[in-house]
Design a protein around this motif. Structure first.
Motif, PDB file in Angstrom:
ATOM      1  N   ASP A 239       2.267  -4.049   8.747  1.00  9.53           N
ATOM      2  CA  ASP A 239       3.303  -3.475   9.444  1.00  9.53           C
ATOM      3  C   ASP A 239       2.850  -2.026   9.945  1.00  9.53           C
ATOM      4  OD1 ASP A 239       6.275  -3.391  10.055  1.00  9.53           O
ATOM      5  OD2 ASP A 239       6.088  -1.489   8.645  1.00  9.53           O
ATOM      6  N   VAL A 240       2.024  -1.315   9.304  1.00  8.76           N
ATOM      7  CA  VAL A 240       1.699  -0.087   9.911  1.00  8.76           C
ATOM      8  C   VAL A 240       0.278  -0.069  10.310  1.00  8.76           C
ATOM      9  CG1 VAL A 240       2.987   1.340   8.102  1.00  8.76           C
ATOM     10  CG2 VAL A 240       0.743   0.454   7.434  1.00  8.76           C
ATOM     11  N   THR A 241      -0.433  -1.081  10.581  1.00  5.32           N
ATOM     12  CA  THR A 241      -1.800  -1.029  11.311  1.00  5.32           C
ATOM     13  C   THR A 241      -1.862  -2.005  12.462  1.00  5.32           C
ATOM     14  OG1 THR A 241      -2.546  -2.955   9.672  1.00  5.32           O
ATOM     15  CG2 THR A 241      -3.222  -0.715   9.145  1.00  5.32           C
ATOM     16  N   GLY A 252       5.995  -1.467  12.355  1.00  6.91           N
ATOM     17  CA  GLY A 252       6.460   0.005  12.163  1.00  6.91           C
ATOM     18  C   GLY A 252       7.779  -0.071  11.593  1.00  6.91           C
ATOM     19  N   LYS A 253       8.454  -1.215  11.287  1.00  5.16           N
ATOM     20  CA  LYS A 253       9.926  -1.154  11.240  1.00  5.16           C
ATOM     21  C   LYS A 253      10.082  -0.622   9.595  1.00  5.16           C
ATOM     22  CE  LYS A 253      13.165  -3.238  12.126  1.00  5.16           C
ATOM     23  NZ  LYS A 253      14.469  -4.016  11.904  1.00  5.16           N
ATOM     24  N   ASP A 254       9.114  -0.641   8.660  1.00  3.62           N
ATOM     25  CA  ASP A 254       9.350  -0.441   7.252  1.00  3.62           C
ATOM     26  C   ASP A 254       9.226   1.404   7.464  1.00  3.62           C
ATOM     27  OD1 ASP A 254       9.220  -2.742   6.400  1.00  3.62           O
ATOM     28  OD2 ASP A 254       6.949  -2.698   5.816  1.00  3.62           O
ATOM     29  N   GLN A 255       8.321   1.916   7.997  1.00  2.33           N
ATOM     30  CA  GLN A 255       8.320   3.230   8.197  1.00  2.33           C
ATOM     31  C   GLN A 255       9.853   3.910   8.667  1.00  2.33           C
ATOM     32  OE1 GLN A 255       4.702   4.127  10.097  1.00  2.33           O
ATOM     33  NE2 GLN A 255       4.266   5.491   8.790  1.00  2.33           N
ATOM     34  N   ALA A 256      10.083   3.274   9.775  1.00  4.51           N
ATOM     35  CA  ALA A 256      11.157   3.762  10.598  1.00  4.51           C
ATOM     36  C   ALA A 256      12.588   3.611   9.642  1.00  4.51           C
ATOM     37  CB  ALA A 256      11.476   2.836  11.960  1.00  4.51           C
ATOM     38  N   ALA A 257      12.593   2.535   9.085  1.00  2.00           N
ATOM     39  CA  ALA A 257      13.866   2.265   7.869  1.00  2.00           C
ATOM     40  C   ALA A 257      13.595   3.285   6.781  1.00  2.00           C
ATOM     41  CB  ALA A 257      13.970   1.035   7.774  1.00  2.00           C
ATOM     42  N   GLU A 258      12.415   4.062   6.672  1.00  2.00           N
ATOM     43  CA  GLU A 258      12.161   4.818   5.307  1.00  2.00           C
ATOM     44  C   GLU A 258      12.065   3.841   4.116  1.00  2.00           C
ATOM     45  OE1 GLU A 258      14.278   8.472   4.858  1.00  2.00           O
ATOM     46  OE2 GLU A 258      14.595   8.638   6.883  1.00  2.00           O
ATOM     47  N   LYS A 259      11.419   2.749   4.353  1.00  2.00           N
ATOM     48  CA  LYS A 259      11.322   1.820   3.172  1.00  2.00           C
ATOM     49  C   LYS A 259      10.073   2.200   2.093  1.00  2.00           C
ATOM     50  CE  LYS A 259      13.272  -2.722   4.357  1.00  2.00           C
ATOM     51  NZ  LYS A 259      13.148  -4.073   4.564  1.00  2.00           N
ATOM     52  N   SER A 260      10.363   2.117   0.882  1.00  2.00           N
ATOM     53  CA  SER A 260       9.124   2.355   0.044  1.00  2.00           C
ATOM     54  C   SER A 260       8.422   0.922   0.225  1.00  2.00           C
ATOM     55  CB  SER A 260       9.714   2.301  -1.332  1.00  2.00           C
ATOM     56  OG  SER A 260      10.310   3.466  -1.428  1.00  2.00           O
ATOM     57  N   TYR A 262       3.984  -0.573  -0.022  1.00  2.00           N
ATOM     58  CA  TYR A 262       2.607  -0.233  -0.827  1.00  2.00           C
ATOM     59  C   TYR A 262       1.976   0.991   0.286  1.00  2.00           C
ATOM     60  CZ  TYR A 262       2.189  -3.296  -4.732  1.00  2.00           C
ATOM     61  OH  TYR A 262       2.373  -3.633  -6.106  1.00  2.00           O
ATOM     62  N   PRO A 263       1.705   1.053   1.401  1.00  2.00           N
ATOM     63  CA  PRO A 263       1.158   1.913   2.063  1.00  2.00           C
ATOM     64  C   PRO A 263       1.742   3.448   1.637  1.00  2.00           C
ATOM     65  CG  PRO A 263       1.087   0.218   3.292  1.00  2.00           C
ATOM     66  CD  PRO A 263       2.143  -0.246   2.387  1.00  2.00           C
ATOM     67  N   ALA A 264       3.297   3.390   1.884  1.00  2.00           N
ATOM     68  CA  ALA A 264       4.076   4.566   1.452  1.00  2.00           C
ATOM     69  C   ALA A 264       3.809   5.240   0.156  1.00  2.00           C
ATOM     70  CB  ALA A 264       5.462   4.209   2.004  1.00  2.00           C
ATOM     71  N   GLY A 267      -0.653   4.932  -0.274  1.00  2.00           N
ATOM     72  CA  GLY A 267      -1.477   5.114   0.935  1.00  2.00           C
ATOM     73  C   GLY A 267      -2.555   3.714   1.183  1.00  2.00           C
ATOM     74  N   LEU A 268      -2.963   3.552   2.319  1.00  2.00           N
ATOM     75  CA  LEU A 268      -3.547   2.463   2.894  1.00  2.00           C
ATOM     76  C   LEU A 268      -4.639   1.872   2.171  1.00  2.00           C
ATOM     77  CD1 LEU A 268      -3.663   2.602   6.783  1.00  2.00           C
ATOM     78  CD2 LEU A 268      -2.501   0.876   5.331  1.00  2.00           C
ATOM     79  N   ALA A 269      -5.660   2.823   1.790  1.00  2.00           N
ATOM     80  CA  ALA A 269      -6.981   2.628   1.043  1.00  2.00           C
ATOM     81  C   ALA A 269      -6.812   1.991  -0.209  1.00  2.00           C
ATOM     82  CB  ALA A 269      -8.070   3.813   0.851  1.00  2.00           C
ATOM     83  N   ALA A 270      -5.642   2.326  -1.035  1.00  2.00           N
ATOM     84  CA  ALA A 270      -5.418   1.923  -2.472  1.00  2.00           C
ATOM     85  C   ALA A 270      -4.658   0.716  -2.257  1.00  2.00           C
ATOM     86  CB  ALA A 270      -4.626   2.940  -3.146  1.00  2.00           C
ATOM     87  N   SER A 271      -3.932   0.600  -1.094  1.00  2.00           N
ATOM     88  CA  SER A 271      -3.004  -0.823  -0.791  1.00  2.00           C
ATOM     89  C   SER A 271      -4.131  -2.049  -0.596  1.00  2.00           C
ATOM     90  CB  SER A 271      -2.219  -0.381   0.223  1.00  2.00           C
ATOM     91  OG  SER A 271      -1.201   0.392   0.152  1.00  2.00           O
ATOM     92  N   ARG A 272      -4.971  -1.658   0.143  1.00  2.00           N
ATOM     93  CA  ARG A 272      -6.225  -2.665   0.175  1.00  2.00           C
ATOM     94  C   ARG A 272      -6.752  -2.987  -0.972  1.00  2.00           C
ATOM     95  NH1 ARG A 272      -7.305   0.374   5.468  1.00  2.00           N
ATOM     96  NH2 ARG A 272      -6.126  -1.064   7.321  1.00  2.00           N
ATOM     97  N   LYS A 273      -7.141  -1.994  -1.672  1.00  2.00           N
ATOM     98  CA  LYS A 273      -7.835  -2.435  -2.913  1.00  2.00           C
ATOM     99  C   LYS A 273      -6.949  -3.259  -3.774  1.00  2.00           C
ATOM    100  CE  LYS A 273     -10.983   1.254  -3.831  1.00  2.00           C
ATOM    101  NZ  LYS A 273     -11.269   2.680  -4.599  1.00  2.00           N
TER     102      LYS A 273
END
Ligand code: GRG
Length: 308
Positions: A239-241, A252-260, A262-264, A267-273
């Motif tokens: 959604d963010v990449t 980018g809908k999650d960010q726009a809706a201020e949704k919590s 995993y990346p939020a 962070g992205l690196a820890a989410s990938r892990k």
């Protein structure tokens, strides 16, 4: 539990095999859905055309393919698992139609096309979701019972997943969490209910058509749960990449809706892990199935690498 890694002798040919498999199984599901659903011109035609518009719109068919693959992993026949496979896809499609409504996630784009309410209007989209949900049980009821699992087992499996403790409960927690800072634990609870529950039921229903032993059913449930969580973490990352064009839904809908997400939260690196860790946990759960689980391992690995 030992962690199995996917076959590595010839990664490109393994991928081709899998691609062919996924395409074939998705085609099997499409043909069965076409047979099960009312024809587009059957009266009242608007609702049947709307149902078909939503069902035949280019979804990945992940849940029904997992259902078929679970049946195969337990030594069953694809033909016996087609009814529950279609039932989970119908329930999934209903959830997307309702999720896209203005009163919920309010989205204009789904699977690269205008959402149901954009084409047919809000009232018809509500009815379309209702009809797809009902249709999922009409289709599920066509499943042949096995020695261990009767009609009641199949029906309660899917009904519990669609109910207020799982799918709908997850949506409630999601709606109520908007604009709030959720913890990782809260997020896992939402993902378990919204996403992992239907993936788990897809596995279980397929295994049940193959009369799977309780041990195999448990192994596939653990696989579905971990895979479902991994799938949602990856969805949050995409959604963010990724772009709207690649995803076929608004990026980018999650960010726009201020949704919590995993990346939020992580962070992205820890989410990938985390997605990798969960995928490995899913693969480890397959141990009791031995070599019969190779296809499921491939699918798990493929989902970890997916770009949309
Ligand atoms: C009951 C209205 C209602 C909602 C329940 C499942 C759900 C909650 C909402 C649907 C939207 C959503 C974000 C679900 C999370 C699971 C997910 C990532 C769905 C998308 O699944 P894909 O990528 O979709 O398999 P396709 O289009 O390929 O079938």
């Amino acid at each position: 539990m030992r962690c199995r890694s996917p076959r590595s002798s010839d990664p490109s040919s393994t991928f081709m095999d899998l691609k062919f498999y996924l395409t074939q199984r998705a085609a099997d599901v499409d043909a069965a859905l076409d047979g099960f659903l009312p024809k587009a011109k059957e009266r009242p035609a608007t609702i049947h055309a709307a149902m078909r518009y939503c069902v035949f719109s280019g979804g990945k068919r992940l849940r029904p393919v997992l259902c078929l693959a679970a049946a195969e992993a337990c030594g069953g026949e694809i033909s016996s698992a087609l009814a529950p496979a279609c039932a989970v896809e119908l329930m999934h499609t209903y959830s997307l139609v309702h999720d896209d409504l203005p009163a919920m996630d309010d989205d204009d784009l789904r699977r690269g096309r205008p959402t149901c309410h954009k084409v047919y209007g809000e009232g018809m989209a509500v009815l379309c979701g209702d009809a797809l949900l009902t249709e999922s049980f009409i289709v599920l009821a066509k499943t042949m019972p096995t020695k261990r699992y009767g009609a009641r087992d199949f029906i309660s499996e899917l009904a519990e997943t669609g109910g207020s403790r799982k799918l709908i409960g997850g949506q409630v927690m999601d709606l109520e969490g908007e604009g709030k800072k959720l913890t990782k634990r809260d997020l896992i609870r939402i993902h378990e209910a919204k996403t992992a529950a239907l993936l788990t039921s897809s596995m279980r229903l397929g295994a049940m058509t193959a009369n799977a032993s309780p041990a195999k059913l448990e192994a596939l449930s653990m696989f579905g749960h971990a895979l479902g969580l991994a799938f949602q973490v990856i969805d949050d990352i995409l959604d963010v990449t990724q772009s709207t064009e690649v995803l076929g839904k608004t990026a980018g809908k999650d960010q726009a809706a201020e949704k919590s997400t995993y990346p939020a939260i992580l962070g992205l690196a820890a989410s990938r892990k985390e997605a990798t860790r969960l995928t490995r946990a899913a693969m480890a759960a397959l141990e009791p199935l031995g070599n019969k689980a190779t296809r499921l391992e491939e699918i798990a690995n493929h989902l970890l690498q997916r770009k949309y």
